[in-house]
Design a protein around this motif. Sequence first.
Motif, PDB file in Angstrom:
ATOM      1  N   GLY A 142       0.840  -1.174   0.147  1.00 27.96           N
ATOM      2  CA  GLY A 142       0.014  -0.036   0.112  1.00 27.96           C
ATOM      3  C   GLY A 142       0.723   1.299  -0.023  1.00 27.96           C
ATOM      4  N   ILE A 143       2.214   1.256  -0.580  1.00 23.13           N
ATOM      5  CA  ILE A 143       2.810   2.507  -0.817  1.00 23.13           C
ATOM      6  C   ILE A 143       2.281   3.066  -1.961  1.00 23.13           C
ATOM      7  CG2 ILE A 143       5.151   3.426  -1.267  1.00 23.13           C
ATOM      8  CD1 ILE A 143       6.390   1.254   0.384  1.00 23.13           C
ATOM      9  N   PRO A 144       1.626   4.274  -1.572  1.00 18.86           N
ATOM     10  CA  PRO A 144       1.351   5.330  -2.770  1.00 18.86           C
ATOM     11  C   PRO A 144       2.358   5.908  -3.833  1.00 18.86           C
ATOM     12  CG  PRO A 144       1.499   6.520  -0.665  1.00 18.86           C
ATOM     13  CD  PRO A 144       1.699   5.022  -0.255  1.00 18.86           C
ATOM     14  N   LEU A 198      -2.930  -3.716   7.524  1.00 12.29           N
ATOM     15  CA  LEU A 198      -1.793  -4.277   6.318  1.00 12.29           C
ATOM     16  C   LEU A 198      -1.343  -5.696   6.767  1.00 12.29           C
ATOM     17  CD1 LEU A 198      -0.170  -3.956   3.936  1.00 12.29           C
ATOM     18  CD2 LEU A 198       1.468  -2.853   5.146  1.00 12.29           C
ATOM     19  N   LEU A 199      -0.830  -5.894   8.175  1.00 12.57           N
ATOM     20  CA  LEU A 199      -0.391  -6.973   8.683  1.00 12.57           C
ATOM     21  C   LEU A 199      -1.366  -8.114   8.669  1.00 12.57           C
ATOM     22  CD1 LEU A 199       2.157  -6.017  11.743  1.00 12.57           C
ATOM     23  CD2 LEU A 199       2.670  -6.893   9.411  1.00 12.57           C
ATOM     24  N   ARG A 200      -2.527  -8.077   8.970  1.00 11.22           N
ATOM     25  CA  ARG A 200      -3.602  -8.727   8.927  1.00 11.22           C
ATOM     26  C   ARG A 200      -4.018  -9.388   7.569  1.00 11.22           C
ATOM     27  NH1 ARG A 200      -7.711  -6.842  12.775  1.00 11.22           N
ATOM     28  NH2 ARG A 200      -7.830  -5.094  11.321  1.00 11.22           N
ATOM     29  N   ARG A 201      -4.110  -8.208   6.648  1.00 12.70           N
ATOM     30  CA  ARG A 201      -4.405  -8.801   5.275  1.00 12.70           C
ATOM     31  C   ARG A 201      -3.195  -9.453   4.600  1.00 12.70           C
ATOM     32  NH1 ARG A 201      -2.829  -6.460   0.160  1.00 12.70           N
ATOM     33  NH2 ARG A 201      -1.835  -4.735   1.575  1.00 12.70           N
ATOM     34  N   LEU A 202      -1.923  -9.018   4.844  1.00 10.49           N
ATOM     35  CA  LEU A 202      -0.973  -9.915   4.216  1.00 10.49           C
ATOM     36  C   LEU A 202      -0.550 -11.268   4.624  1.00 10.49           C
ATOM     37  CD1 LEU A 202       1.800  -6.980   4.147  1.00 10.49           C
ATOM     38  CD2 LEU A 202       0.416  -8.062   2.238  1.00 10.49           C
ATOM     39  N   GLY A 204      -3.210 -12.955   5.892  1.00  9.74           N
ATOM     40  CA  GLY A 204      -4.245 -13.837   5.003  1.00  9.74           C
ATOM     41  C   GLY A 204      -4.086 -14.172   3.636  1.00  9.74           C
ATOM     42  N   GLU A 205      -3.406 -13.292   3.103  1.00 13.59           N
ATOM     43  CA  GLU A 205      -3.111 -13.541   1.516  1.00 13.59           C
ATOM     44  C   GLU A 205      -1.976 -14.496   1.313  1.00 13.59           C
ATOM     45  OE1 GLU A 205      -4.613  -9.029   0.055  1.00 13.59           O
ATOM     46  OE2 GLU A 205      -2.416  -9.288   0.002  1.00 13.59           O
ATOM     47  N   THR A 206      -0.979 -14.284   2.130  1.00 15.84           N
ATOM     48  CA  THR A 206       0.247 -14.934   2.016  1.00 15.84           C
ATOM     49  C   THR A 206       0.235 -16.578   2.528  1.00 15.84           C
ATOM     50  OG1 THR A 206       1.475 -14.040   3.843  1.00 15.84           O
ATOM     51  CG2 THR A 206       1.535 -12.920   1.757  1.00 15.84           C
ATOM     52  N   GLY A 207      -0.611 -16.475   3.644  1.00 14.93           N
ATOM     53  CA  GLY A 207      -0.508 -17.759   4.687  1.00 14.93           C
ATOM     54  C   GLY A 207       0.405 -17.831   5.426  1.00 14.93           C
ATOM     55  N   ALA A 208       1.249 -16.776   5.774  1.00 14.74           N
ATOM     56  CA  ALA A 208       2.403 -16.730   6.517  1.00 14.74           C
ATOM     57  C   ALA A 208       1.820 -16.733   8.128  1.00 14.74           C
ATOM     58  CB  ALA A 208       3.419 -15.646   6.582  1.00 14.74           C
ATOM     59  N   SER A 209       2.644 -17.546   8.936  1.00 14.21           N
ATOM     60  CA  SER A 209       2.346 -17.437  10.201  1.00 14.21           C
ATOM     61  C   SER A 209       3.234 -15.970  10.770  1.00 14.21           C
ATOM     62  CB  SER A 209       3.106 -18.410  11.144  1.00 14.21           C
ATOM     63  OG  SER A 209       2.488 -19.725  10.535  1.00 14.21           O
ATOM     64  N   VAL A 210       2.791 -15.699  11.956  1.00 12.22           N
ATOM     65  CA  VAL A 210       3.102 -14.318  12.335  1.00 12.22           C
ATOM     66  C   VAL A 210       3.349 -14.473  14.117  1.00 12.22           C
ATOM     67  CG1 VAL A 210       2.803 -11.847  13.120  1.00 12.22           C
ATOM     68  CG2 VAL A 210       1.705 -13.068  10.890  1.00 12.22           C
ATOM     69  N   VAL A 219      -3.915  -4.064  20.187  1.00 13.38           N
ATOM     70  CA  VAL A 219      -3.118  -4.617  19.305  1.00 13.38           C
ATOM     71  C   VAL A 219      -3.487  -6.320  19.330  1.00 13.38           C
ATOM     72  CG1 VAL A 219      -0.983  -5.484  18.034  1.00 13.38           C
ATOM     73  CG2 VAL A 219      -1.457  -2.757  19.133  1.00 13.38           C
ATOM     74  N   VAL A 220      -3.347  -7.092  20.327  1.00 11.32           N
ATOM     75  CA  VAL A 220      -3.411  -8.395  20.488  1.00 11.32           C
ATOM     76  C   VAL A 220      -4.935  -8.736  20.090  1.00 11.32           C
ATOM     77  CG1 VAL A 220      -3.449 -10.208  22.077  1.00 11.32           C
ATOM     78  CG2 VAL A 220      -1.767  -8.582  22.248  1.00 11.32           C
ATOM     79  N   ASN A 221      -5.830  -8.088  20.602  1.00  8.65           N
ATOM     80  CA  ASN A 221      -7.173  -8.373  20.203  1.00  8.65           C
ATOM     81  C   ASN A 221      -7.498  -8.150  18.926  1.00  8.65           C
ATOM     82  OD1 ASN A 221      -9.753  -8.891  21.474  1.00  8.65           O
ATOM     83  ND2 ASN A 221     -10.384  -6.773  21.111  1.00  8.65           N
ATOM     84  N   GLU A 222      -6.807  -7.028  18.103  1.00  9.31           N
ATOM     85  CA  GLU A 222      -6.964  -6.914  16.697  1.00  9.31           C
ATOM     86  C   GLU A 222      -6.514  -8.026  15.767  1.00  9.31           C
ATOM     87  OE1 GLU A 222      -8.460  -4.378  14.864  1.00  9.31           O
ATOM     88  OE2 GLU A 222      -9.515  -3.709  16.905  1.00  9.31           O
ATOM     89  N   LEU A 223      -5.206  -8.517  16.210  1.00  6.75           N
ATOM     90  CA  LEU A 223      -4.539  -9.512  15.360  1.00  6.75           C
ATOM     91  C   LEU A 223      -4.435 -10.989  15.722  1.00  6.75           C
ATOM     92  CD1 LEU A 223      -1.348  -7.329  14.177  1.00  6.75           C
ATOM     93  CD2 LEU A 223      -3.545  -7.791  12.923  1.00  6.75           C
ATOM     94  N   ALA A 224      -4.469 -11.048  16.855  1.00  6.90           N
ATOM     95  CA  ALA A 224      -3.777 -12.577  17.419  1.00  6.90           C
ATOM     96  C   ALA A 224      -5.122 -13.657  17.300  1.00  6.90           C
ATOM     97  CB  ALA A 224      -3.390 -12.460  18.682  1.00  6.90           C
ATOM     98  N   ASP A 225      -4.558 -14.725  17.026  1.00  5.95           N
ATOM     99  CA  ASP A 225      -5.381 -15.996  17.165  1.00  5.95           C
ATOM    100  C   ASP A 225      -4.961 -16.575  18.599  1.00  5.95           C
ATOM    101  OD1 ASP A 225      -6.447 -16.089  14.418  1.00  5.95           O
ATOM    102  OD2 ASP A 225      -4.150 -16.521  14.048  1.00  5.95           O
TER     103      ASP A 225
END
Length: 325
Positions: A142-144, A198-202, A204-210, A219-225
């Motif tokens: 998402g760099i303009p 952005l991290l959440r989307r990427l 999901g798209e790449t299948g990478a673990s984080v 932040v934890v509530n937004e992103l973590a499983d």
Amino acid sequence: MSAPLLAVEGLVTSFPGRGAERIAVVDRVDLAIAAGETLALVGESGCGKSMTALSIVSLVPKPGRVDAGSVRLAGRELRGLPVDAMRRVRGAEIAMIFQEPATSLNPVQRVGAQVAEAVRLHERVSRGEALRRALALFESVGIPDPDARLGAYPHQLSGGLKQRVMIAIALAARPKLLVADEPTTALDVTVQAQILELLRRLAGETGASVLLITHDLGVVNELADRVAVMYAGRVVEEGTREAVLGAPRHPYTQGLLRAMPARAAAGERLYEIPGAVPAADAWPPGCRFAERCAIAQDVCRAREPERTPLAGGGGVRCHAVAAAR
């Protein structure tokens, strides 16, 4: 959890103390991350979170060293790998996103060239192809005006754009695991939200673990499983996000949640956990949280608690929880 992508067992990292003594700053840490999962490692500053991450990727600064434990990625043991082999793992299979992009980027090299260099470190492609890949990565994060930004120097970019460049570098070789160490700490609130999305989307798209290192439970509530709570070099509670944030069992986790600004009523003084995290060379013999804990008993100060398994695959190190079972 069966066959995790990353399995860390009994990890111990130390630094020199007095004389020949070594002081463990990461002490018998166990972690597991499944493929495609985001695990948040949380706790106050000084708990050992960042040093745990550096230990996993063999970047512990000297004179520190990893003394014991196992770090397996997709079943492959990483501890003991030769320096060149571990360098190939970093970037290609595990990539780090640091909290200070301004100090991680080369100030005299254009950012497009830095991303292209990351591509060429792990793939045999021409400079032109590497730059085309860099452009595609700039677009994905998402760099303009990505064409123009390829030729920019770090000082010409905002903090949020520099962090997006760092994320592009991390993704250059399509790693299996992203290690994000406080990736939004240096950014303002609006940009933080953009980077988290952005991290959440990427992921999901790449299948990478984080593996997300943070002290911010919002932040934890937004992103973590799943969540692992660290205190004084040890993981004291772990489980699903819903379990740890919704029904915490360890008094330290409960204190962290009570201290969240969002939980304070208007005009009410923000809760503070009394005391401070003990220094690594002054850890008490029993529960390391005992001196700050309102429900500590004699046994807490005398004996370190074992891990008590919880429903859903989690666990907690607390004598009170163990006694109540």
